[in-house]
Design an enzyme around this catalytic site. Structure first.
Site, PDB file in Angstrom:
ATOM      1  N   CYS A  40       0.849  -1.197   0.000  1.00  0.00           N
ATOM      2  CA  CYS A  40       0.000   0.000   0.000  1.00  0.00           C
ATOM      3  C   CYS A  40       0.886   1.249   0.000  1.00  0.00           C
ATOM      4  O   CYS A  40       2.111   1.153   0.034  1.00  0.00           O
ATOM      5  CB  CYS A  40      -0.916  -0.012   1.229  1.00  0.00           C
ATOM      6  SG  CYS A  40      -0.040   0.164   2.800  1.00  0.00           S
ATOM      7  N   CYS A  43       3.121   1.397   2.958  1.00  0.00           N
ATOM      8  CA  CYS A  43       4.232   0.444   2.802  1.00  0.00           C
ATOM      9  C   CYS A  43       5.323   1.039   1.920  1.00  0.00           C
ATOM     10  O   CYS A  43       6.517   0.884   2.202  1.00  0.00           O
ATOM     11  CB  CYS A  43       3.734  -0.859   2.185  1.00  0.00           C
ATOM     12  SG  CYS A  43       2.524  -1.745   3.177  1.00  0.00           S
ATOM     13  N   ARG A  47       9.088   1.845   2.869  1.00  0.00           N
ATOM     14  CA  ARG A  47      10.174   1.358   2.015  1.00  0.00           C
ATOM     15  C   ARG A  47      11.158   2.497   1.741  1.00  0.00           C
ATOM     16  O   ARG A  47      12.373   2.304   1.773  1.00  0.00           O
ATOM     17  CB  ARG A  47       9.579   0.827   0.709  1.00  0.00           C
ATOM     18  CG  ARG A  47      10.505   0.038  -0.135  1.00  0.00           C
ATOM     19  CD  ARG A  47       9.801  -0.526  -1.340  1.00  0.00           C
ATOM     20  NE  ARG A  47       8.945  -1.651  -0.999  1.00  0.00           N
ATOM     21  CZ  ARG A  47       8.293  -2.393  -1.886  1.00  0.00           C
ATOM     22  NH1 ARG A  47       8.400  -2.115  -3.175  1.00  0.00           N
ATOM     23  NH2 ARG A  47       7.543  -3.396  -1.506  1.00  0.00           N
ATOM     24  N   CYS A 104      -5.813   5.753   3.221  1.00  0.00           N
ATOM     25  CA  CYS A 104      -4.635   6.286   2.534  1.00  0.00           C
ATOM     26  C   CYS A 104      -4.973   6.484   1.063  1.00  0.00           C
ATOM     27  O   CYS A 104      -5.927   5.913   0.546  1.00  0.00           O
ATOM     28  CB  CYS A 104      -3.442   5.355   2.713  1.00  0.00           C
ATOM     29  SG  CYS A 104      -3.693   3.688   2.121  1.00  0.00           S
ATOM     30  N   CYS A 130      -4.325   0.123   2.330  1.00  0.00           N
ATOM     31  CA  CYS A 130      -3.750   0.251   3.664  1.00  0.00           C
ATOM     32  C   CYS A 130      -4.529  -0.524   4.728  1.00  0.00           C
ATOM     33  O   CYS A 130      -3.945  -0.997   5.694  1.00  0.00           O
ATOM     34  CB  CYS A 130      -3.670   1.720   4.066  1.00  0.00           C
ATOM     35  SG  CYS A 130      -2.478   2.665   3.095  1.00  0.00           S
TER      36      CYS A 130
END
Length: 179
Positions: A40, A43, A47, A104, A130
């Site tokens: 998502c 994420c 990252r 999100c 999300c």
């Protein structure tokens, strides 16, 4: 100079930092491409925070003997780990307390001068939601593991910030050098 200072100013310490971040990035890509779990937006932002920690480690590897380079690396490490922890906490909150008002976006909001999701969609284009919890291990979600990872990075920073930024002195000895 004590052993903690020697270690914090060694290439090995920064290699460990960069190596753990690289390991997390490779795990993320494994989850995405081998396990077919869609990342998502949160994420993807996490990252990017891990990439910031990786960059800090690389700066430290190259400039471990230079106090200014270590300062830049420590700042990047701290900002990235703090931002990552904030994002992981927000993601877990969205997953544990779903709300139609707390969602999100579908696309990341990178600056116009750095559209990472267009330059490297394989890494930075979100394809998941999300509020989904696509994976758990021992009852702990991926977002909760990332809270632990970012908290660990921050705890390590607290331990290493003073030794890493203290003035370097000439090193004597063979093994204690940690080259």
């Amino acid at each position: 100079m004590n052993s903690m200072t020697r270690f914090a100013q060694s290439r090995l310490a920064w290699l460990i930092l960069a190596g753990t971040a690289l390991g997390l990035e490779l795990c993320a890509l494994f989850f995405q491409y081998v396990m077919k779990l869609d990342p998502c937006v949160m994420c993807i932002y996490q990252r990017l925070a891990i990439f910031g920690i990786l960059a800090a480690g690389l700066i430290g590897i190259v400039g471990h003997k230079n106090r200014f380079a270590r300062l830049i690396a420590v700042i990047a490490w701290g900002v990235s780990a703090t931002w990552g922890l904030k994002l992981a906490l927000e993601l877990v909150d969205m997953q544990t307390n779903p709300s139609p008002f707390a969602t999100c976006s579908f696309l990341p909001e990178f600056p116009a001068w750095m559209p990472l999701h267009e330059w490297m969609p394989e890494i930075f284009l979100p394809t998941g939601m999300c509020s989904d919890i696509p994976w758990e291990m021992m009852g702990v979600t991926m977002g909760q593991y990332m809270i632990g990872a970012f908290a660990a990075y921050l705890m390590a920073l607290v331990l290493f910030i003073i030794p890493a930024l203290s003035a370097s002195k000439p090193r004597h000895g063979f093994i204690a050098d940690y080259r």
